[in-house]
Write an enzyme that holds these catalytic residues in place. Structure first.
Site, PDB file in Angstrom:
ATOM      1  N   SER A 179       3.196  -2.306   3.915  1.00 19.08           N
ATOM      2  CA  SER A 179       3.099  -0.876   3.685  1.00 19.08           C
ATOM      3  C   SER A 179       4.418  -0.398   3.103  1.00 19.08           C
ATOM      4  O   SER A 179       5.447  -1.016   3.300  1.00 19.08           O
ATOM      5  CB  SER A 179       2.784  -0.148   4.989  1.00 19.08           C
ATOM      6  OG  SER A 179       3.756  -0.457   5.940  1.00 19.08           O
ATOM      7  N   ASP A 180       4.349   0.704   2.358  1.00 12.42           N
ATOM      8  CA  ASP A 180       5.551   1.185   1.681  1.00 12.42           C
ATOM      9  C   ASP A 180       6.613   1.495   2.716  1.00 12.42           C
ATOM     10  O   ASP A 180       6.406   2.290   3.609  1.00 12.42           O
ATOM     11  CB  ASP A 180       5.234   2.426   0.852  1.00 12.42           C
ATOM     12  CG  ASP A 180       6.318   2.704  -0.165  1.00 12.42           C
ATOM     13  OD1 ASP A 180       7.434   2.164  -0.029  1.00 12.42           O
ATOM     14  OD2 ASP A 180       6.053   3.459  -1.108  1.00 12.42           O
ATOM     15  N   CYS A 181       7.749   0.877   2.578  1.00 13.21           N
ATOM     16  CA  CYS A 181       8.857   1.064   3.491  1.00 13.21           C
ATOM     17  C   CYS A 181       8.422   0.913   4.936  1.00 13.21           C
ATOM     18  O   CYS A 181       8.264   1.891   5.670  1.00 13.21           O
ATOM     19  CB  CYS A 181       9.542   2.387   3.279  1.00 13.21           C
ATOM     20  SG  CYS A 181      10.439   2.396   1.762  1.00 13.21           S
TER      21      CYS A 181
ATOM     22  N   CYS B  59       0.846  -1.192   0.000  1.00 12.93           N
ATOM     23  CA  CYS B  59       0.000   0.000   0.000  1.00 12.93           C
ATOM     24  C   CYS B  59       0.883   1.245   0.000  1.00 12.93           C
ATOM     25  O   CYS B  59       2.024   1.216   0.461  1.00 12.93           O
ATOM     26  CB  CYS B  59      -0.973  -0.010   1.180  1.00 12.93           C
ATOM     27  SG  CYS B  59      -0.227  -0.296   2.783  1.00 12.93           S
TER      28      CYS B  59
END
Ligand code: NAG
Ligand code: NAG
Ligand code: NAG
Ligand code: NAG
Ligand code: NAG
Ligand code: NAG
Ligand code: NAG
Length: 682
Positions: free
Chosen positions: A310-312, A277
């Site tokens: 989740s992104d990073c 996401c």
């Protein structure tokens, strides 16, 4: 091109090393993980543990049972330590640490801390960036590249140099030409993007011989791929609006039709084992916290067999990013960019490439891409005056378009335009302009300059780029790519702010539409544009042109808005989810090569909804296939289309419907077309 030139002047305003994207030095917080199989008996033994006591290593049991056993053994604290990209493991129960973050966008890269190059494995193959690969519209090539990447990835894992989870591909639709990450994506068409995504994912994940696994939850994986960044994400940092805070205001219609379509294809058709996401919010809610978008859509409707990340890192860590990057997020991004200098990887420079054909005089026309002054233009003109032919390599690099960095204009930076014009004027022989950039550049001035004989868009072409460019310029290879993006004129960016999400024109503010589907203004080059050293002609045989669909009592007619109610049919449309959609149509195209050179042609097929329905796209890609045709020869290509996938539209309320009426099917640049009529009756 004639092959008799003995001298060439090669004038360059771009650093060719720009192709080696995504390299970075180790960050302070990097702890090299020594990858090991989780259920490795010797490691258990070394820790004084008996592997037989750990149910999660009992391969005779189901994955569900083993996973439950593992979770049940962990304390709450241990569970928390597994969240985030660096999972700490739990030594008491024999679980080794694991680094989830590895990347393989266009080759295995060390952008993520999960992959480490060293003396043993100094680098991996750097393929062209995704946008350029997409331009081949060659699906077997897309697959082959993915297979090579996953073989290299798996080999690195076996040597303990990388993980098994790769956070690629990037399948966000390139909605706005200013987006800094266009180079990473398959372009602006949702169907093309989704097709690329699904193929790349399968090529990373599939283990030969196991493609028919019936239980998709236990399908073996070569490595795990990830469809990212879900969803409606395509702003980095534009005039102070950044991706961490941006709230994308998106209509249901655009969501379904444009932003979600590639993700649905990537998860359903690609059977990706992960989705990521994005940082941004959609209509006020952070995507990573949106139950409807994550749980209901990806896991529920699309049936994801895998994990959502989740992104990073986790959301908590995302907010306090500095903890793990040892810096602010913005700084970390710029560290990645600086690091790119964009460590050299093995590559064939344009000098080497062109030297195979003629003697090369090389001049830097600009000190760098920014080209802040004209001090190097005169020596470049002098070289062009002497040589039989002149090749100008110009464009952008990651200092202009990159993660964390959107563009503010569509022009060549600094004095590059002057360089081109002055060198073209001075040149003794023909001038070839090579554009190295991902996003579009308004080069109308060069297109209209008759001193410039040819223009070649080379994207960021990867380690063999120098050779490929020379081979094309000298006619050793016949190009046949197609633009996966609209090349807008420079004024476009003044007409619509990047933050305006709608794909359709917004009449209230005078915003033009976006992408070839909704922008009707004039362009530098349109989506799908591409030339070849030969000419192709098509003959089309449609397989079915009338589809009479009988509706049962549960299938209802839906209303649509028409520009003129006189053309409104008795039953305008039916919901796709009600239809079942077992109807197909097709065509066979005979492609003839009328020229003197062998070549490959991309046969693009578009559909256009019945006229009179308001707010529909001008046309949309429904299929494409690249075919080789020898000089003077013919080749056939056959397409079968699912009526709903290829002819449905999304109406203003966000319903996917199949409209009745005459749909136009266009092949190639629209000079060949036919109608498919859809009729509903009770
Ligand atoms: C990985 O292995 C190397 C060499 O055996 C060792 O020096 C290093 O401490 C290990 N790293 C971790 C995180 O266990
Ligand atoms: C597509 O790519 C493959 C490499 O995977 C190549 O062998 C083939 O010739 C290409 N097809 C065309 C039509 O260019
Ligand atoms: C998988 O199924 C296809 C079609 O049913 C069949 O042609 C193919 O041989 C099968 N492959 C394997 C490895 O069983
Ligand atoms: C031109 O730009 C280069 C590189 O930015 C710089 O080194 C040089 O001093 C500049 N020359 C002039 C005359 O400003
Ligand atoms: C293009 O779209 C604009 C905005 O909707 C519209 O006003 C204009 O008439 C259209 N032009 C053409 C040639 O269709
Ligand atoms: C290809 O077509 C163009 C016009 O459409 C013509 O000028 C050119 O001579 C043709 N080239 C070949 C190789 O047939
Ligand atoms: C038709 O237009 C009206 C007014 O703009 C709008 O409220 C309605 O949702 C539209 N219907 C469809 C099916 O798009």
């Amino acid at each position: 091109m004639a092959k008799t030139f003995t001298s060439l002047s090669l004038i360059v305003s771009v650093a060719f090393l720009a192709i080696c994207t995504a390299r970075r030095p180790p960050l302070v917080s990097d702890v090299p993980v020594n990858y090991t199989h989780v259920c490795e008996p010797s490691r258990f033994a070394k820790q004084g543990l008996d592997i037989a006591e750990f149910g999660y290593c009992d391969t005779s049991q189901s994955f569900e049972k083993r996973a439950k056993d593992l979770i049940d053994r962990m304390t709450l604290e241990e569970k928390v330590l597994q969240l985030g990209n660096s999972a700490a493991g739990a030594s008491k129960i024999g679980l080794p640490p694991y680094e989830w973050w590895s990347e393989a966008l266009h080759g295995v890269s060390n952008t993520g801390p999960g992959t480490n190059f060293d003396e043993v494995v100094p680098g991996a193959t750097s393929f062209p960036t995704v946008l350029l690969t997409t331009a081949s519209f060659n699906q077997s090539l897309w697959k082959r590249i993915g297979e090579v990447v996953s073989s290299e990835a798996r080999a690195m894992y076996n040597l303990g140099k990388s993980g098994l989870t790769f956070w690629s591909p990037n399948i966000n639709v390139a909605r706005d030409p200013r987006w800094g990450r266009i180079l990473e994506t398959p372009g602006e068409d949702p169907f093309v993007v989704g097709t690329y995504g699904a193929i790349y994912v399968r090529a990373l994940q599939d283990v030969e011989g196991t493609l028919n696994t019936t239980d998709l939850n236990s399908r073996p994986l070569k490595v795990a791929a990830c469809c990212k960044h879900y969803t409606a994400y395509d702003i980095e940092d534009w005039l102070g609006v950044d991706r961490f805070h941006f709230d994308a205001r998106v209509t249901e219609q655009d969501m379904l039709e444009t932003f979600q379509r590639p993700f649905e294809m990537c998860v359903r058709d690609g059977d990706a084992s992960s989705a990521m996401c994005s940082f941004n919010r959609v209509n006020g809610i952070p995507v990573c916290a949106d139950k409807t978008l994550l749980q209901d859509k990806i896991r529920g409707q699309w049936d994801l067999h895998g994990y959502i990340v989740s992104d990073c890192d986790s959301i908590e860590v995302m907010v306090h990013g500095q903890k793990w990057l040892g810096d602010t997020q913005e700084d970390a991004v710029s560290q990645v960019l600086k690091a790119g200098k964009c460590i050299p990887c093995r590559y064939v420079s344009p000098i080497e490439g062109f030297s195979a054909f003629a003697e090369v005089t090389y001049e830097m026309g600009c000190a760098d891409v920014a080209c802040k002054n004209d001090s190097l233009i005169f020596p470049a003109m002098e070289a062009a005056r002497e040589a039989d032919a002149t090749i100008l390599l110009v464009g952008l690099d990651l200092s202009v378009e990159a993660e964390g960095r959107d563009r503010v204009d569509l022009l060549l930076p600094g004095y590059q335009t002057q360089l081109i014009n002055q060198v073209a004027k001075a040149s003794k022989g023909p001038v070839i302009l090579v554009i190295m950039a991902a996003g579009c550049v308004d080069i109308s001035f060069a297109k209209n300059n008759e001193l410039i004989q040819a223009i070649l868009w080379a994207g960021y072409p990867g380690q063999e780029g120098g050779r490929a460019i020379a081979d094309i310029v000298f006619g050793k290879h016949n190009p046949g790519g197609r633009l996966p993006l609209t090349w807008y004129k420079a004024e476009y960016v003044d007409a619509v702010p990047m933050t305006s999400m709608p794909l359709r024109p917004v009449d209230e503010f005078g915003y033009p539409g976006r992408t070839y589907k909704f922008f009707n203004g004039s362009t530098v080059y349109p989506f799908g544009y591409g030339l070849s050293y030969t000419n192709f002609s098509y003959k089309i045989t449609p397989s079915k042109t009338a589809l009479k669909i009988k509706l049962n009592k549960y299938q209802h007619c839906n209303n649509l808005n028409y520009t003129n109610d006189d053309v409104k049919p008795f039953c305008p449309a039916v919901l796709v989810e009600d239809l079942g959609c077992e109807h197909e149509f097709g065509l066979e195209a005979t492609v003839e090569n009328a020229g003197k050179m062998d070549g490959s042609e991309v046969v693009m097929v578009y559909s256009k909804p019945p006229t009179g329905i308001t707010g529909t796209h001008a046309k949309q890609v429904i299929g494409f296939e690249r075919v080789f045709v020898p000089a003077g020869g013919k080749n056939k290509v056959k397409f079968t289309f699912d009526v709903c996938k290829s002819l449905a539209i999304v109406d203003g309320r966000g319903n996917k419907v199949l409209p009745s009426g005459l749909h136009t099917i266009m092949v190639g640049d629209a000079d060949v077309s036919f109608f498919v009529e859809v009729q509903f009756y009770q």
